[in-house]
Scaffold this motif. Sequence first.
Motif, PDB file in Angstrom:
ATOM      1  N   LEU A  35     -10.884  -3.585   4.346  1.00 16.91           N
ATOM      2  CA  LEU A  35     -10.074  -4.344   3.393  1.00 16.91           C
ATOM      3  C   LEU A  35     -10.993  -4.973   2.366  1.00 16.91           C
ATOM      4  O   LEU A  35     -11.449  -6.097   2.503  1.00 16.91           O
ATOM      5  CB  LEU A  35      -9.245  -5.415   4.118  1.00 16.91           C
ATOM      6  CG  LEU A  35      -8.110  -4.893   4.990  1.00 16.91           C
ATOM      7  CD1 LEU A  35      -7.330  -6.033   5.604  1.00 16.91           C
ATOM      8  CD2 LEU A  35      -7.181  -3.976   4.212  1.00 16.91           C
ATOM      9  N   GLU A  36     -11.274  -4.184   1.341  1.00 16.51           N
ATOM     10  CA  GLU A  36     -12.070  -4.653   0.214  1.00 16.51           C
ATOM     11  C   GLU A  36     -11.111  -5.018  -0.914  1.00 16.51           C
ATOM     12  O   GLU A  36      -9.912  -5.057  -0.711  1.00 16.51           O
ATOM     13  CB  GLU A  36     -13.058  -3.567  -0.207  1.00 16.51           C
ATOM     14  CG  GLU A  36     -14.095  -3.290   0.880  1.00 16.51           C
ATOM     15  CD  GLU A  36     -15.055  -2.170   0.524  1.00 16.51           C
ATOM     16  OE1 GLU A  36     -14.871  -1.530  -0.526  1.00 16.51           O
ATOM     17  OE2 GLU A  36     -15.972  -1.941   1.298  1.00 16.51           O
TER      18      GLU A  36
ATOM     19  N   ALA B  84      -5.645  -6.169  -2.656  1.00 15.42           N
ATOM     20  CA  ALA B  84      -4.658  -6.368  -3.722  1.00 15.42           C
ATOM     21  C   ALA B  84      -3.368  -5.614  -3.407  1.00 15.42           C
ATOM     22  O   ALA B  84      -2.267  -6.147  -3.597  1.00 15.42           O
ATOM     23  CB  ALA B  84      -5.226  -5.928  -5.067  1.00 15.42           C
ATOM     24  N   MET B  85      -3.497  -4.414  -2.899  1.00 16.48           N
ATOM     25  CA  MET B  85      -2.320  -3.619  -2.549  1.00 16.48           C
ATOM     26  C   MET B  85      -1.586  -4.235  -1.355  1.00 16.48           C
ATOM     27  O   MET B  85      -0.353  -4.244  -1.311  1.00 16.48           O
ATOM     28  CB  MET B  85      -2.719  -2.179  -2.288  1.00 16.48           C
ATOM     29  CG  MET B  85      -3.202  -1.480  -3.556  1.00 16.48           C
ATOM     30  SD  MET B  85      -3.766   0.205  -3.281  1.00 16.48           S
ATOM     31  CE  MET B  85      -2.223   1.014  -2.917  1.00 16.48           C
TER      32      MET B  85
ATOM     33  N   LYS C 121       2.290  -5.589  -1.192  1.00 13.37           N
ATOM     34  CA  LYS C 121       3.249  -5.191  -0.155  1.00 13.37           C
ATOM     35  C   LYS C 121       3.850  -6.413   0.526  1.00 13.37           C
ATOM     36  O   LYS C 121       5.058  -6.502   0.713  1.00 13.37           O
ATOM     37  CB  LYS C 121       2.601  -4.279   0.877  1.00 13.37           C
ATOM     38  CG  LYS C 121       2.341  -2.889   0.363  1.00 13.37           C
ATOM     39  CD  LYS C 121       2.006  -1.944   1.490  1.00 13.37           C
ATOM     40  CE  LYS C 121       1.801  -0.548   0.970  1.00 13.37           C
ATOM     41  NZ  LYS C 121       2.984   0.032   0.375  1.00 13.37           N
ATOM     42  N   ALA C 122       3.012  -7.354   0.912  1.00 12.03           N
ATOM     43  CA  ALA C 122       3.492  -8.559   1.596  1.00 12.03           C
ATOM     44  C   ALA C 122       4.440  -9.354   0.701  1.00 12.03           C
ATOM     45  O   ALA C 122       5.427  -9.919   1.174  1.00 12.03           O
ATOM     46  CB  ALA C 122       2.309  -9.426   2.029  1.00 12.03           C
ATOM     47  N   SER C 123       4.155  -9.374  -0.590  1.00  9.43           N
ATOM     48  CA  SER C 123       4.957 -10.151  -1.538  1.00  9.43           C
ATOM     49  C   SER C 123       6.341  -9.563  -1.777  1.00  9.43           C
ATOM     50  O   SER C 123       7.216 -10.236  -2.327  1.00  9.43           O
ATOM     51  CB  SER C 123       4.206 -10.285  -2.864  1.00  9.43           C
ATOM     52  OG  SER C 123       3.018 -11.029  -2.666  1.00  9.43           O
TER      53      SER C 123
ATOM     54  N   TYR D 243       0.480   0.098   6.536  1.00  6.27           N
ATOM     55  CA  TYR D 243      -0.549   0.038   5.498  1.00  6.27           C
ATOM     56  C   TYR D 243      -1.940  -0.107   6.126  1.00  6.27           C
ATOM     57  O   TYR D 243      -2.877   0.577   5.703  1.00  6.27           O
ATOM     58  CB  TYR D 243      -0.281  -1.110   4.531  1.00  6.27           C
ATOM     59  CG  TYR D 243      -1.311  -1.175   3.447  1.00  6.27           C
ATOM     60  CD1 TYR D 243      -1.300  -0.249   2.411  1.00  6.27           C
ATOM     61  CD2 TYR D 243      -2.342  -2.105   3.492  1.00  6.27           C
ATOM     62  CE1 TYR D 243      -2.265  -0.268   1.427  1.00  6.27           C
ATOM     63  CE2 TYR D 243      -3.312  -2.144   2.510  1.00  6.27           C
ATOM     64  CZ  TYR D 243      -3.279  -1.214   1.478  1.00  6.27           C
ATOM     65  OH  TYR D 243      -4.259  -1.224   0.515  1.00  6.27           O
ATOM     66  N   LEU D 244      -2.061  -0.964   7.126  1.00  7.55           N
ATOM     67  CA  LEU D 244      -3.370  -1.180   7.750  1.00  7.55           C
ATOM     68  C   LEU D 244      -3.858   0.045   8.508  1.00  7.55           C
ATOM     69  O   LEU D 244      -5.059   0.230   8.706  1.00  7.55           O
ATOM     70  CB  LEU D 244      -3.319  -2.395   8.685  1.00  7.55           C
ATOM     71  CG  LEU D 244      -3.123  -3.743   7.989  1.00  7.55           C
ATOM     72  CD1 LEU D 244      -2.908  -4.831   9.031  1.00  7.55           C
ATOM     73  CD2 LEU D 244      -4.305  -4.072   7.091  1.00  7.55           C
ATOM     74  N   LYS D 245      -2.927   0.896   8.928  1.00  6.47           N
ATOM     75  CA  LYS D 245      -3.293   2.088   9.685  1.00  6.47           C
ATOM     76  C   LYS D 245      -3.424   3.337   8.814  1.00  6.47           C
ATOM     77  O   LYS D 245      -3.777   4.397   9.300  1.00  6.47           O
ATOM     78  CB  LYS D 245      -2.265   2.349  10.787  1.00  6.47           C
ATOM     79  CG  LYS D 245      -2.346   1.348  11.912  1.00  6.47           C
ATOM     80  CD  LYS D 245      -1.388   1.711  13.020  1.00  6.47           C
ATOM     81  CE  LYS D 245      -1.613   0.846  14.231  1.00  6.47           C
ATOM     82  NZ  LYS D 245      -0.732   1.234  15.345  1.00  6.47           N
TER      83      LYS D 245
END
Length: 84
Positions: free
Chosen positions: A14-15, A20-21, A25-27, A80-82
Amino acid sequence: MVRKTVTVQREEGLEARPIAMLVQKASQFSSKVHIEVGTKNINAKSIMGMMSLRVGNGDEVVVVTEGADEVAAANEIELYLKAQ
């Protein structure tokens, strides 16, 4: 409240750009979305907070969501994290 333990599976970790992406997504969700790493509990809708985490590929995080669309939010952040 939904809590999911997720192992980050993104080659770049997570750079700046992936963070930012993730914040975008969370927003999209009305629910509160937080990422926990160790003792840190960061609002996933905060770019500055997320930048402070320094999460790499293979690191384990806990996704915590709370609100009307908490299940959808948790699932989307997990996907997203995967993503490879």
